[in-house]
Motif scaffolding. Structure first.
Motif, PDB file in Angstrom:
ATOM      1  N   ASN A 119       0.867  -1.228   0.058  1.00 34.06           N
ATOM      2  CA  ASN A 119       0.148  -0.048   0.061  1.00 34.06           C
ATOM      3  C   ASN A 119       0.816   1.244  -0.069  1.00 34.06           C
ATOM      4  O   ASN A 119       2.205   1.142  -0.016  1.00 34.06           O
ATOM      5  CB  ASN A 119      -1.117   0.129   1.192  1.00 34.06           C
ATOM      6  N   GLU A 120       0.167   2.654  -0.261  1.00 36.02           N
ATOM      7  CA  GLU A 120       0.950   3.609  -0.426  1.00 36.02           C
ATOM      8  C   GLU A 120       1.688   4.029   0.962  1.00 36.02           C
ATOM      9  O   GLU A 120       3.010   4.616   0.614  1.00 36.02           O
ATOM     10  CB  GLU A 120      -0.087   4.774  -0.773  1.00 36.02           C
ATOM     11  N   ASP A 121       1.249   3.941   1.838  1.00 34.09           N
ATOM     12  CA  ASP A 121       2.012   4.155   3.117  1.00 34.09           C
ATOM     13  C   ASP A 121       2.916   3.107   3.714  1.00 34.09           C
ATOM     14  O   ASP A 121       3.670   3.323   4.920  1.00 34.09           O
ATOM     15  CB  ASP A 121       1.439   4.815   4.168  1.00 34.09           C
ATOM     16  N   GLN A 122       3.422   1.982   3.055  1.00 30.31           N
ATOM     17  CA  GLN A 122       4.169   0.980   3.211  1.00 30.31           C
ATOM     18  C   GLN A 122       3.768   0.059   4.667  1.00 30.31           C
ATOM     19  O   GLN A 122       4.512  -0.531   5.393  1.00 30.31           O
ATOM     20  CB  GLN A 122       5.371   1.191   3.336  1.00 30.31           C
ATOM     21  N   THR A 123       2.358   0.431   5.005  1.00 31.50           N
ATOM     22  CA  THR A 123       1.813  -0.521   6.292  1.00 31.50           C
ATOM     23  C   THR A 123       1.335  -1.752   6.027  1.00 31.50           C
ATOM     24  O   THR A 123       1.217  -2.637   6.919  1.00 31.50           O
ATOM     25  CB  THR A 123       0.991   0.347   7.002  1.00 31.50           C
ATOM     26  N   ILE A 124       1.215  -2.039   4.749  1.00 32.42           N
ATOM     27  CA  ILE A 124       0.550  -3.085   4.306  1.00 32.42           C
ATOM     28  C   ILE A 124       1.250  -3.713   3.083  1.00 32.42           C
ATOM     29  O   ILE A 124       1.606  -3.242   2.198  1.00 32.42           O
ATOM     30  CB  ILE A 124      -0.959  -3.413   3.918  1.00 32.42           C
ATOM     31  N   TYR A 125       1.815  -5.290   3.338  1.00 35.58           N
ATOM     32  CA  TYR A 125       2.396  -5.984   2.171  1.00 35.58           C
ATOM     33  C   TYR A 125       1.823  -7.319   2.192  1.00 35.58           C
ATOM     34  O   TYR A 125       1.378  -7.895   3.277  1.00 35.58           O
ATOM     35  CB  TYR A 125       3.820  -6.259   2.573  1.00 35.58           C
ATOM     36  N   LYS A 126       1.117  -7.583   1.011  1.00 29.66           N
ATOM     37  CA  LYS A 126       0.641  -8.968   0.855  1.00 29.66           C
ATOM     38  C   LYS A 126       1.350  -9.751  -0.228  1.00 29.66           C
ATOM     39  O   LYS A 126       1.952  -9.313  -1.107  1.00 29.66           O
ATOM     40  CB  LYS A 126      -0.947  -8.635   0.504  1.00 29.66           C
TER      41      LYS A 126
END
Length: 192
Positions: free
Chosen positions: A76-83
Protein backbone atom coordinates in the motif's frame (compact mmCIF):
# COMPACT_ATOMS: atom_id res chain seq x y z
CA UNK A 1 10.12 -44.70 16.86
CA UNK A 2 12.91 -42.15 17.14
CA UNK A 3 13.44 -39.03 15.00
CA UNK A 4 16.12 -40.68 12.82
CA UNK A 5 13.86 -43.65 11.97
CA UNK A 6 10.96 -41.31 11.24
CA UNK A 7 13.06 -39.14 8.88
CA UNK A 8 14.49 -42.18 7.11
CA UNK A 9 11.01 -43.65 6.60
CA UNK A 10 9.67 -40.34 5.31
CA UNK A 11 12.57 -39.98 2.86
CA UNK A 12 12.08 -43.52 1.57
CA UNK A 13 8.35 -42.95 1.14
CA UNK A 14 8.92 -39.63 -0.68
CA UNK A 15 11.49 -41.19 -3.00
CA UNK A 16 8.88 -43.58 -4.34
CA UNK A 17 6.34 -40.86 -5.18
CA UNK A 18 5.97 -40.21 -8.88
CA UNK A 19 4.89 -36.87 -10.31
CA UNK A 20 3.49 -36.37 -13.80
CA UNK A 21 5.77 -34.71 -16.30
CA UNK A 22 5.14 -31.27 -17.73
CA UNK A 23 4.75 -30.98 -21.48
CA UNK A 24 7.24 -28.86 -23.39
CA UNK A 25 5.70 -27.05 -26.34
CA UNK A 26 8.91 -25.61 -27.79
CA UNK A 27 11.62 -27.06 -25.59
CA UNK A 28 11.52 -24.06 -23.23
CA UNK A 29 7.88 -23.24 -22.50
CA UNK A 30 6.22 -25.23 -19.75
CA UNK A 31 2.56 -26.03 -20.32
CA UNK A 32 0.84 -28.04 -17.66
CA UNK A 33 -1.65 -30.71 -18.55
CA UNK A 34 -5.21 -31.19 -17.31
CA UNK A 35 -5.76 -29.33 -14.03
CA UNK A 36 -7.32 -32.45 -12.53
CA UNK A 37 -3.89 -34.11 -12.49
CA UNK A 38 -1.64 -33.80 -9.47
CA UNK A 39 1.50 -31.80 -10.20
CA UNK A 40 4.46 -30.69 -8.19
CA UNK A 41 4.58 -26.91 -7.79
CA UNK A 42 7.78 -24.88 -7.51
CA UNK A 43 7.48 -22.82 -4.34
CA UNK A 44 11.23 -22.24 -3.95
CA UNK A 45 11.04 -18.72 -5.35
CA UNK A 46 7.80 -17.80 -3.54
CA UNK A 47 9.29 -15.24 -1.17
CA UNK A 48 8.72 -11.68 -0.03
CA UNK A 49 10.30 -8.92 -2.10
CA UNK A 50 11.23 -5.29 -1.62
CA UNK A 51 9.32 -2.85 -3.87
CA UNK A 52 12.27 -0.50 -4.56
CA UNK A 53 13.79 -2.38 -7.54
CA UNK A 54 10.41 -2.36 -9.33
CA UNK A 55 8.70 0.98 -8.60
CA UNK A 56 9.84 4.61 -8.22
CA UNK A 57 7.23 5.20 -5.51
CA UNK A 58 4.22 3.56 -3.93
CA UNK A 59 1.83 6.33 -4.98
CA UNK A 60 -1.66 4.73 -5.15
CA UNK A 61 -0.11 1.42 -4.03
CA UNK A 62 1.68 -1.15 -6.18
CA UNK A 63 1.08 -4.67 -7.46
CA UNK A 64 3.97 -6.77 -8.76
CA UNK A 65 3.11 -10.03 -10.52
CA UNK A 66 6.09 -12.37 -10.89
CA UNK A 67 5.03 -14.87 -13.54
CA UNK A 68 8.09 -17.07 -12.96
CA UNK A 69 7.37 -17.66 -9.27
CA UNK A 70 3.60 -17.36 -9.82
CA UNK A 71 3.25 -14.81 -7.06
CA UNK A 72 1.50 -11.46 -6.67
CA UNK A 73 2.96 -8.85 -4.32
CA UNK A 74 0.97 -5.87 -3.05
CA UNK A 75 2.26 -2.82 -1.16
CA UNK A 76 0.00 0.00 0.00
CA UNK A 77 0.99 3.63 -0.41
CA UNK A 78 2.22 4.24 3.15
CA UNK A 79 4.07 0.87 3.33
CA UNK A 80 2.03 -0.39 6.28
CA UNK A 81 0.56 -3.31 4.32
CA UNK A 82 2.42 -5.92 2.30
CA UNK A 83 0.64 -8.99 0.90
CA UNK A 84 1.97 -11.99 -1.01
CA UNK A 85 -0.43 -14.29 -2.86
CA UNK A 86 0.02 -17.41 -5.02
CA UNK A 87 -1.40 -16.99 -8.54
CA UNK A 88 -2.21 -18.73 -11.75
CA UNK A 89 -0.42 -17.36 -14.80
CA UNK A 90 -0.93 -17.64 -18.58
CA UNK A 91 -0.57 -21.04 -20.23
CA UNK A 92 2.22 -19.96 -22.56
CA UNK A 93 4.60 -17.12 -23.32
CA UNK A 94 2.52 -15.95 -26.29
CA UNK A 95 -0.47 -15.41 -23.96
CA UNK A 96 1.66 -13.57 -21.37
CA UNK A 97 1.84 -9.79 -21.39
CA UNK A 98 4.66 -8.22 -19.37
CA UNK A 99 5.24 -4.61 -18.46
CA UNK A 100 3.55 -1.71 -16.68
CA UNK A 101 -0.17 -1.07 -16.45
CA UNK A 102 -2.63 0.04 -13.77
CA UNK A 103 -5.98 -0.82 -12.26
CA UNK A 104 -8.65 1.11 -14.17
CA UNK A 105 -11.81 -0.52 -12.79
CA UNK A 106 -12.89 -2.78 -9.92
CA UNK A 107 -15.89 -5.11 -10.25
CA UNK A 108 -17.48 -7.27 -7.58
CA UNK A 109 -19.41 -10.14 -9.20
CA UNK A 110 -17.92 -9.71 -12.68
CA UNK A 111 -19.42 -11.19 -15.82
CA UNK A 112 -17.22 -12.85 -18.43
CA UNK A 113 -17.13 -13.14 -22.20
CA UNK A 114 -14.30 -14.86 -24.09
CA UNK A 115 -12.05 -12.67 -26.21
CA UNK A 116 -12.17 -13.19 -29.99
CA UNK A 117 -8.87 -15.11 -29.81
CA UNK A 118 -10.18 -17.33 -27.01
CA UNK A 119 -13.36 -18.04 -28.95
CA UNK A 120 -11.28 -18.96 -32.01
CA UNK A 121 -9.19 -21.42 -29.95
CA UNK A 122 -12.25 -22.74 -28.10
CA UNK A 123 -15.36 -22.38 -30.31
CA UNK A 124 -17.52 -24.43 -27.91
CA UNK A 125 -17.10 -21.91 -25.09
CA UNK A 126 -20.18 -19.85 -24.22
CA UNK A 127 -20.41 -16.28 -25.51
CA UNK A 128 -21.23 -14.92 -22.06
CA UNK A 129 -21.22 -16.08 -18.41
CA UNK A 130 -22.87 -13.95 -15.74
CA UNK A 131 -21.71 -13.67 -12.12
CA UNK A 132 -21.83 -16.88 -10.10
CA UNK A 133 -20.08 -20.21 -9.52
CA UNK A 134 -19.59 -20.95 -13.24
CA UNK A 135 -17.90 -17.63 -13.94
CA UNK A 136 -14.15 -18.02 -14.66
CA UNK A 137 -13.44 -14.58 -13.11
CA UNK A 138 -14.51 -15.71 -9.66
CA UNK A 139 -16.01 -13.24 -7.20
CA UNK A 140 -13.98 -10.07 -7.90
CA UNK A 141 -11.93 -8.61 -10.75
CA UNK A 142 -9.40 -5.80 -11.11
CA UNK A 143 -9.51 -4.59 -14.72
CA UNK A 144 -6.17 -3.41 -16.11
CA UNK A 145 -5.49 -0.71 -18.70
CA UNK A 146 -4.58 -3.48 -21.17
CA UNK A 147 -7.69 -4.65 -23.01
CA UNK A 148 -8.84 -8.14 -21.94
CA UNK A 149 -6.34 -8.43 -19.05
CA UNK A 150 -7.51 -8.82 -15.47
CA UNK A 151 -6.40 -9.83 -12.01
CA UNK A 152 -9.34 -11.91 -10.82
CA UNK A 153 -10.51 -14.75 -8.62
CA UNK A 154 -11.31 -18.28 -9.65
CA UNK A 155 -13.75 -20.90 -8.43
CA UNK A 156 -11.39 -23.62 -9.76
CA UNK A 157 -8.74 -23.61 -7.03
CA UNK A 158 -6.68 -26.26 -8.86
CA UNK A 159 -5.48 -23.52 -11.23
CA UNK A 160 -3.58 -21.53 -8.60
CA UNK A 161 0.17 -22.09 -8.73
CA UNK A 162 0.00 -23.25 -12.34
CA UNK A 163 0.18 -22.08 -15.93
CA UNK A 164 -3.54 -22.29 -16.53
CA UNK A 165 -4.96 -18.99 -17.78
CA UNK A 166 -5.55 -17.43 -21.18
CA UNK A 167 -3.66 -14.27 -20.19
CA UNK A 168 -5.07 -13.12 -16.88
CA UNK A 169 -3.65 -13.47 -13.38
CA UNK A 170 -5.84 -15.62 -11.12
CA UNK A 171 -6.10 -15.69 -7.34
CA UNK A 172 -8.08 -17.69 -4.81
CA UNK A 173 -11.42 -15.95 -4.30
CA UNK A 174 -10.58 -15.09 -0.67
CA UNK A 175 -7.30 -13.50 -1.83
CA UNK A 176 -8.83 -11.42 -4.64
CA UNK A 177 -11.50 -10.24 -2.19
CA UNK A 178 -8.77 -9.01 0.17
CA UNK A 179 -6.72 -7.46 -2.65
CA UNK A 180 -9.89 -5.88 -4.07
CA UNK A 181 -10.43 -4.10 -0.73
CA UNK A 182 -6.81 -2.87 -0.66
CA UNK A 183 -6.16 -1.85 -4.28
CA UNK A 184 -7.83 1.16 -5.83
CA UNK A 185 -8.37 2.58 -9.26
CA UNK A 186 -4.96 3.96 -10.16
CA UNK A 187 -2.93 1.29 -8.35
CA UNK A 188 0.18 0.69 -10.44
CA UNK A 189 0.78 -2.83 -11.73
CA UNK A 190 3.96 -4.44 -13.08
CA UNK A 191 4.09 -7.91 -14.61
CA UNK A 192 7.54 -9.45 -14.88
Amino acid sequence: MNRRCFLGSAAALGAGTAFPALAQTDGTTEVEADVSQTVRRNMSSFRSLDWHPYFDSLRNGAILVDTASRALHYWNEDQTIYKLYPTSVPLSEDLTRLGRTSVIRKVEGPSWAPTPAMKQRNPDWPDFVGPGPDNPLGTHALYLSWQYYRIHGTHDTRKIGRRSSNGCIGLYNEHIEELFSLAKVGTQVLLI
